[in-house]
Design a protein around this motif. Structure first.
Motif, PDB file in Angstrom:
ATOM      1  N   ILE A 117      15.442  -8.056  81.178  1.00  0.00           N
ATOM      2  CA  ILE A 117      14.171  -7.440  81.593  1.00  0.00           C
ATOM      3  C   ILE A 117      14.359  -5.943  81.804  1.00  0.00           C
ATOM      4  CG2 ILE A 117      12.351  -7.432  83.383  1.00  0.00           C
ATOM      5  CD1 ILE A 117      13.218 -10.348  84.028  1.00  0.00           C
ATOM      6  N   ALA A 118      13.447  -5.147  81.261  1.00  0.00           N
ATOM      7  CA  ALA A 118      13.431  -3.703  81.556  1.00  0.00           C
ATOM      8  C   ALA A 118      12.161  -3.416  82.345  1.00  0.00           C
ATOM      9  CB  ALA A 118      13.447  -2.886  80.266  1.00  0.00           C
ATOM     10  N   ILE A 119      12.317  -2.752  83.492  1.00  0.00           N
ATOM     11  CA  ILE A 119      11.148  -2.376  84.311  1.00  0.00           C
ATOM     12  C   ILE A 119      10.997  -0.861  84.206  1.00  0.00           C
ATOM     13  CG2 ILE A 119      10.110  -2.400  86.622  1.00  0.00           C
ATOM     14  CD1 ILE A 119      12.032  -4.669  87.378  1.00  0.00           C
ATOM     15  N   ILE A 120       9.824  -0.405  83.778  1.00  0.00           N
ATOM     16  CA  ILE A 120       9.567   1.037  83.702  1.00  0.00           C
ATOM     17  C   ILE A 120       8.727   1.395  84.927  1.00  0.00           C
ATOM     18  CG2 ILE A 120       8.772   2.963  82.260  1.00  0.00           C
ATOM     19  CD1 ILE A 120      10.844   1.069  80.872  1.00  0.00           C
ATOM     20  N   GLY A 121       9.303   2.178  85.838  1.00  0.00           N
ATOM     21  CA  GLY A 121       8.577   2.600  87.035  1.00  0.00           C
ATOM     22  C   GLY A 121       8.995   1.821  88.260  1.00  0.00           C
ATOM     23  N   LEU A 122       9.351   2.552  89.316  1.00  0.00           N
ATOM     24  CA  LEU A 122       9.741   1.905  90.575  1.00  0.00           C
ATOM     25  C   LEU A 122       8.896   2.427  91.734  1.00  0.00           C
ATOM     26  CD1 LEU A 122      13.634   1.758  90.185  1.00  0.00           C
ATOM     27  CD2 LEU A 122      12.047  -0.162  90.146  1.00  0.00           C
ATOM     28  N   GLY A 123       7.581   2.370  91.557  1.00  0.00           N
ATOM     29  CA  GLY A 123       6.674   2.574  92.692  1.00  0.00           C
ATOM     30  C   GLY A 123       6.622   1.248  93.446  1.00  0.00           C
ATOM     31  N   PRO A 124       5.603   1.028  94.280  1.00  0.00           N
ATOM     32  CA  PRO A 124       5.534  -0.235  95.028  1.00  0.00           C
ATOM     33  C   PRO A 124       5.578  -1.466  94.118  1.00  0.00           C
ATOM     34  CG  PRO A 124       3.896   1.312  95.837  1.00  0.00           C
ATOM     35  CD  PRO A 124       4.535   1.963  94.642  1.00  0.00           C
ATOM     36  N   ALA A 125       4.973  -1.383  92.916  1.00  0.00           N
ATOM     37  CA  ALA A 125       4.953  -2.546  92.022  1.00  0.00           C
ATOM     38  C   ALA A 125       6.349  -2.807  91.451  1.00  0.00           C
ATOM     39  CB  ALA A 125       3.939  -2.324  90.892  1.00  0.00           C
ATOM     40  N   GLY A 141       5.714  -2.909  82.436  1.00  0.00           N
ATOM     41  CA  GLY A 141       5.126  -1.591  82.708  1.00  0.00           C
ATOM     42  C   GLY A 141       4.677  -1.557  84.163  1.00  0.00           C
ATOM     43  N   ALA A 142       5.450  -0.834  84.999  1.00  0.00           N
ATOM     44  CA  ALA A 142       5.084  -0.660  86.414  1.00  0.00           C
ATOM     45  C   ALA A 142       4.965   0.833  86.647  1.00  0.00           C
ATOM     46  CB  ALA A 142       6.157  -1.277  87.305  1.00  0.00           C
ATOM     47  N   ASP A 143       4.495   1.530  85.602  1.00  0.00           N
ATOM     48  CA  ASP A 143       4.574   2.994  85.576  1.00  0.00           C
ATOM     49  C   ASP A 143       3.243   3.676  85.886  1.00  0.00           C
ATOM     50  OD1 ASP A 143       3.870   1.772  83.193  1.00  0.00           O
ATOM     51  OD2 ASP A 143       4.846   3.219  81.896  1.00  0.00           O
ATOM     52  N   GLY A 144       2.398   2.992  86.638  1.00  0.00           N
ATOM     53  CA  GLY A 144       1.240   3.651  87.232  1.00  0.00           C
ATOM     54  C   GLY A 144       0.111   3.985  86.275  1.00  0.00           C
ATOM     55  N   ALA A 145      -0.753   4.911  86.743  1.00  0.00           N
ATOM     56  CA  ALA A 145      -2.034   5.183  86.073  1.00  0.00           C
ATOM     57  C   ALA A 145      -1.870   5.674  84.639  1.00  0.00           C
ATOM     58  CB  ALA A 145      -2.804   6.213  86.899  1.00  0.00           C
ATOM     59  N   ASN A 146      -0.837   6.476  84.383  1.00  0.00           N
ATOM     60  CA  ASN A 146      -0.681   7.055  83.047  1.00  0.00           C
ATOM     61  C   ASN A 146       0.408   6.306  82.283  1.00  0.00           C
ATOM     62  OD1 ASN A 146      -1.326   8.868  81.050  1.00  0.00           O
ATOM     63  ND2 ASN A 146       0.097  10.441  81.778  1.00  0.00           N
TER      64      ASN A 146
END
Ligand code: FAD
Length: 358
Positions: A4-12, A150-155
């Motif tokens: 698994i690759a997760i893009i973005g480490l904000g709360p999600a 994709g956990a990389d937010g609005a954009n």
């Protein structure tokens, strides 16, 4: 090859990375760094009761250094069109958003390969999964993964790459920080249909005063400055900004706007469109959608995309009800009726000394 690759480490993304089973090999990329320089998510930093409930569901407590001074119990709602002002009780926790994100990242298990300060630049589907290109310390790298999140937010680059036609209403959010000079710190929510059909807000944090708003993208900065001038007449004190930040913010307007992903691509948090269109509160849905995806993937039983979509139905339904609530907040006539009714308002009782003040 990672599972698994997760893009973005904000709360999600950080929540998903924390909850995934160790049976998976996981790589997680985020462009934030652990210091105070570099990218920081522009945010009001208010943890809603829904987000508090989501954290309570993990039996988690909040470290004190993530919170800021002061904690405020009411929102001062200002309607610049009707001239009405009302106070409503709120149960937010006032946070340092960057510290909150770093704290969530710090509790990801060591088994997850976290790359901070890494920006995902391109993604391609391959026969066995995905090739992900990213830039870290000025160098380009590529990795392969079976599933992509994709956990990389609005954009979201993931959403833009795989669902370019899935457009969603969005605004430019502009936020400025000032030294706090108001005698009594406050939290406000501002409606100003002349400058935006969305809303603006202000909040005090550790002797700084933040003013921000979500504006249509054409002339967003001009609208922001116009609104500041109007608010100065009502006693807002801005002065010279310490910093100005801006980013996209999504605002779903129908069930079709949500996009959970397909064919081994998964979208969670704001990348999926999971944000309240009435208040722009998004941390709770980010955490809750990450929880749902972790449950589906950890179950290990196929048809992950279909299961994730059906598990997020309650999140989508809840946000759809917020779409239905919008006219009562954003249509001038209905808002005026609601505010005039005095329903759920708090009457502010000034002290004798305050009454004497000019
Ligand atoms: C101005 C503003 C104020 C807000 N105020 C509040 C509030 O007070 N309370 C609230 O609940 N919600 C608020 N929201 C909404 C909330 O911030 C988001 O909905 C929430 O952060 C979504 O979480 P997320 O994890 O999905 O995405 P994000 O928090 O946006 O996290 C995305 C992560 O992905 C990383 N990233 C993005 N692109 C890449 C890339 N190409 N490569 C590597 N990493 C990447 C970023 O560094 C970031 O860490 C606000 C939004 C805005 C714009």
């Amino acid at each position: 090859m990672y599972d698994i690759a997760i893009i973005g480490l904000g709360p999600a993304g950080a929540t998903l990375a924390r909850l995934l089973s160790p049976k998976y090999t996981v790589i997680a990329l985020d462009r934030k760094t652990f210091g105070s320089d570099g990218f920081q998510k522009p945010c009001g930093g208010l943890l809603s009761s829904d987000a508090q409930k989501a954290l309570a569901g993990f039996d988690m407590t909040l470290p004190k250094d993530v919170m800021v001074d002061p904690q405020i119990f009411a929102v001062k709602t200002i309607d610049l069109k009707s001239g009405l002002t009302r106070h409503y009780q709120r149960f937010y926790i006032n946070l340092d958003r960057h510290k909150f994100d770093l704290w969530l990242e710090s509790i990801i298990p060591h088994g997850v390969e976290v790359h901070s300060g890494s920006t995902c630049t391109a993604i391609q589907r391959t026969e066995n999964g995905f090739t992900i290109s990213y830039r870290e310390n000025g160098r380009e790298h590529t990795v392969q993964a079976r599933y992509l999140v994709g956990a990389d937010g609005a954009n979201s680059i993931v959403r833009r790459t795989f669902y370019p036609h899935k457009k969603i209403r969005n605004y430019l959010s502009v936020q400025q920080w000032f030294p706090e000079t108001h005698a009594n710190p406050f939290y406000s929510c501002i409606f100003d249909p002349e400058n935006t059909d969305c809303c603006s807000w202000s909040i005090s944090k550790d002797k700084q005063f933040i003013f921000g708003g979500a504006f249509p993208k054409d002339h967003a900065r001009e609208r922001f400055e116009n609104q500041k001038k109007k608010l100065e007449k009502l006693g807002f004190r801005f002065g010279e900004p310490l910093k100005t930040e801006a980013c996209l913010v999504l605002r779903p307007s129908s069930m079709r706007d949500f996009c959970c992903g397909k064919n081994d691509v998964f979208l969670i948090g704001e990348a999926a469109g999971f944000i309240s269109p009435s208040s722009l509160e998004g941390i709770s849905s980010a955490i809750n959608s990450a929880l749902k995806l972790s449950q589906v993937l950890n179950s290990g039983k196929g048809r992950f995309n279909r299961k994730y979509r059906s598990k997020t139905f309650p999140i989508r339904l809840k946000l759809f009800f917020k779409v239905l609530k919008c006219p009562f907040m954003y249509q001038s006539f209905l808002r005026k009726l609601v505010m005039k009714s005095g329903l759920q308002t708090i009457k502010i009782i000034p002290s004798e000394a305050e009454k004497q003040m000019p």
